[in-house]
Design an enzyme around this catalytic site. Structure first.
Site, PDB file in Angstrom:
ATOM      1  N   LYS A 315      48.858  18.144  60.045  1.00 48.81           N
ATOM      2  CA  LYS A 315      48.376  17.617  58.769  1.00 48.81           C
ATOM      3  C   LYS A 315      48.879  18.410  57.573  1.00 48.81           C
ATOM      4  O   LYS A 315      49.318  19.548  57.696  1.00 48.81           O
ATOM      5  CB  LYS A 315      46.840  17.494  58.779  1.00 48.81           C
ATOM      6  CG  LYS A 315      46.415  16.235  59.545  1.00 48.81           C
ATOM      7  CD  LYS A 315      44.944  15.940  59.465  1.00 48.81           C
ATOM      8  CE  LYS A 315      44.662  14.639  60.238  1.00 48.81           C
ATOM      9  NZ  LYS A 315      43.253  14.446  60.519  1.00 48.81           N
ATOM     10  N   ARG A 350      42.525  16.295  68.901  1.00 52.04           N
ATOM     11  CA  ARG A 350      43.350  15.090  68.749  1.00 52.04           C
ATOM     12  C   ARG A 350      44.717  15.547  68.240  1.00 52.04           C
ATOM     13  O   ARG A 350      44.817  16.069  67.131  1.00 52.04           O
ATOM     14  CB  ARG A 350      42.660  14.153  67.743  1.00 52.04           C
ATOM     15  CG  ARG A 350      43.373  12.841  67.515  1.00 52.04           C
ATOM     16  CD  ARG A 350      42.646  12.004  66.468  1.00 52.04           C
ATOM     17  NE  ARG A 350      43.313  10.741  66.243  1.00 52.04           N
ATOM     18  CZ  ARG A 350      44.346  10.591  65.424  1.00 52.04           C
ATOM     19  NH1 ARG A 350      44.840  11.604  64.743  1.00 52.04           N
ATOM     20  NH2 ARG A 350      44.904   9.386  65.280  1.00 52.04           N
TER      21      ARG A 350
HETATM   22  N1  HH2 Z   1      43.113  11.752  61.797  1.00 53.75           N
HETATM   23  C1  HH2 Z   1      43.944  10.692  61.645  1.00 53.75           C
HETATM   24  C2  HH2 Z   1      43.632   9.458  62.231  1.00 53.75           C
HETATM   25  N2  HH2 Z   1      42.526   9.315  62.990  1.00 53.75           N
HETATM   26  N3  HH2 Z   1      40.567  10.244  63.951  1.00 53.75           N
HETATM   27  C3  HH2 Z   1      39.733  11.271  64.116  1.00 53.75           C
HETATM   28  N4  HH2 Z   1      38.625  11.146  64.862  1.00 53.75           N
HETATM   29  N5  HH2 Z   1      39.970  12.486  63.528  1.00 53.75           N
HETATM   30  C4  HH2 Z   1      41.065  12.711  62.755  1.00 53.75           C
HETATM   31  O1  HH2 Z   1      41.222  13.827  62.226  1.00 53.75           O
HETATM   32  C5  HH2 Z   1      41.988  11.619  62.553  1.00 53.75           C
HETATM   33  C6  HH2 Z   1      41.686  10.377  63.185  1.00 53.75           C
HETATM   34  C7  HH2 Z   1      45.197  10.829  60.822  1.00 53.75           C
HETATM   35  O2  HH2 Z   1      46.274  11.239  61.630  1.00 53.75           O
HETATM   36  P1  HH2 Z   1      47.405  10.248  62.226  1.00 53.75           P
HETATM   37  O3  HH2 Z   1      46.801   9.214  63.109  1.00 53.75           O
HETATM   38  O4  HH2 Z   1      48.433  11.076  62.877  1.00 53.75           O
HETATM   39  O5  HH2 Z   1      48.072   9.632  60.957  1.00 53.75           O
HETATM   40  P2  HH2 Z   1      48.013   8.187  60.276  1.00 53.75           P
HETATM   41  O6  HH2 Z   1      46.610   7.978  59.781  1.00 53.75           O
HETATM   42  O7  HH2 Z   1      49.019   8.283  59.163  1.00 53.75           O
HETATM   43  O8  HH2 Z   1      48.386   7.164  61.315  1.00 53.75           O
END
Ligand code: HH2
Length: 372
Positions: A315, A350
């Site tokens: 992040k 995660r």
């Molecule tokens: N962070 C993201 C998405 N979903 N769910 C939980 N429970 N906790 C988190 O910290 C979290 C999440 C954001 O990361 P990512 O899926 O890699 O990115 P994007 O939202 O751009 O798809």
């Protein structure tokens, strides 16, 4: 022979009570001074209405038991104190999701991220193709993923919301296919109850709701109907506006209160406590400093009595500390946050980089498990 001195630390606890009335503070002080416990914890009353109890787990535990049976302490304080301390010390979490029970007590569990999106901040566009998505999920499983978290909408800061139809079109075929090909639990990363329901029908068993039951009134009911696992995450605002100057009086207190209310809401809708996981939502309506405070004080969320999930992977706040714009170059920074979060009580991490972070988790678990 030289004298060896050993200082044993690491068990010290501080229990803080605030918002007490002058009467309540006076009773607590009196009980403290009257306690005949041989090794009493120490106490402090740094400002009106605030009472701090410091000591080892045993000392604090004994004292809280002592006051828990005292009729002069209001019942809500007695029961809250005793249950919060029990929660804080517990480590025997199980997560129930549909017909499975995931035992979270023995080691840290790894949730591998599968973004079936064109625009996720780190892996956008890489797994939009169904074959690529399926083979990436299998690769993560071979590297140690315990759960595969599938998302169809990027929730990066500033992201535009996606239509339900498009989200369904992206995720459902992948979930159907994977649930027939793998045995690893699948979670659906969505805040839309219809997407959650279709994903559960297609074989998912956990709903990962980044809105923490805030965006969809029917979400908790869907989770209850299917007996699914539920990740309740805290977010301030919406993905579109969450990074526009988020402000908190006390970030930990506000998130704790939010999560506690959301747990209650889920339970009222028929979700059982054992189906719930909590997540403070790193990067969702938080500044760099908020994210660092959340990680530093992650153990404080243990008082809620549910396992903690943490999502720091690649992040932006890591990029800010390390001066690194490229998400794929934030792996060491991610590793540092993961190890620390596990030490502070995280049970599920995660991550994008499953192979590396599974090793980080295994190593951290080994250090924490050693009997000293
Ligand atoms: N962070 C993201 C998405 N979903 N769910 C939980 N429970 N906790 C988190 O910290 C979290 C999440 C954001 O990361 P990512 O899926 O890699 O990115 P994007 O939202 O751009 O798809």
């Amino acid at each position: 022979m030289p004298v060896l001195i050993r200082i044993i630390d690491g068990n010290a606890l501080t229990v803080s009570l605030s918002g007490l009335s002058p009467d309540e503070t006076a009773i607590l002080k009196k009980l403290f001074l009257m306690s005949d416990q041989p090794e009493r914890p120490s106490f402090e009353n740094p400002e009106p209405g605030v009472f701090l109890i410091h000591g080892s787990q045993n000392q604090v535990g004994h004292f809280i038991k002592h006051i828990a049976s005292h009729p002069k302490i209001p019942v809500h304080i007695r029961t809250a104190l005793a249950s919060r301390l029990d929660n804080y010390l517990r480590n025997d979490y199980k997560l129930r999701c549909r017909d499975r029970i995931i035992d979270l007590s023995d080691r840290t569990h790894i949730m591998g991220i599968l973004n079936v999106t064109p625009d996720s901040f780190s892996d956008g566009g890489r797994y939009l193709d169904q074959n690529k998505a399926a083979s990436h999920a299998k690769e993560m499983i071979s590297q140690g993923a315990d759960i595969i978290d599938i998302g169809g909408e990027s929730t990066r800061p500033g992201a535009e919301p996606l239509s339900e139809e498009e989200e369904l079109r992206r995720v459902i075929p992948v979930i159907k296919r994977l649930s027939s090909e793998i045995d690893t639990p699948i979670s659906i990363d969505t805040y839309k109850y219809r997407v959650a329901e279709e994903a559960l029908k297609a074989g998912a068993c956990i709903v990962n709701d980044i809105s923490g039951l805030r965006f969809s009134e029917d979400m908790a009911k869907v989770v209850a109907d299917y007996g699914a696992g539920l990740v309740i995450m805290h977010m301030k605002g919406t993905p579109r506006n969450m990074q526009q100057n988020p402000v908190y009086d006390d970030v930990i207190a506000e998130i704790t209160k939010y999560l506690s209310d959301a747990i209650e809401k889920a339970i009222k809708a028929g979700v059982e406590s054992e189906q719930i996981v909590i997540d403070p939502g790193i990067g969702f309506g938080k500044t760099l400093e908020h994210n660092l405070v959340i990680l530093n004080r992650l153990n404080e969320f243990k008082i809620l009595g549910r396992p903690i999930l943490i999502g720091t992977s690649r992040k932006r706040f890591i990029g800010m500390v390390l001066n690194q714009d490229e998400p794929a170059r934030r792996i060491e920074g991610t590793a540092a946050t993961i190890s620390l979060a596990i030490e502070r009580g995280a049970k599920i991490i995660r991550v994008h980089d499953v192979e590396h972070m599974a090793r980080v988790a295994k190593m951290t678990d080994a250090v924490l498990k050693i009997k000293i």
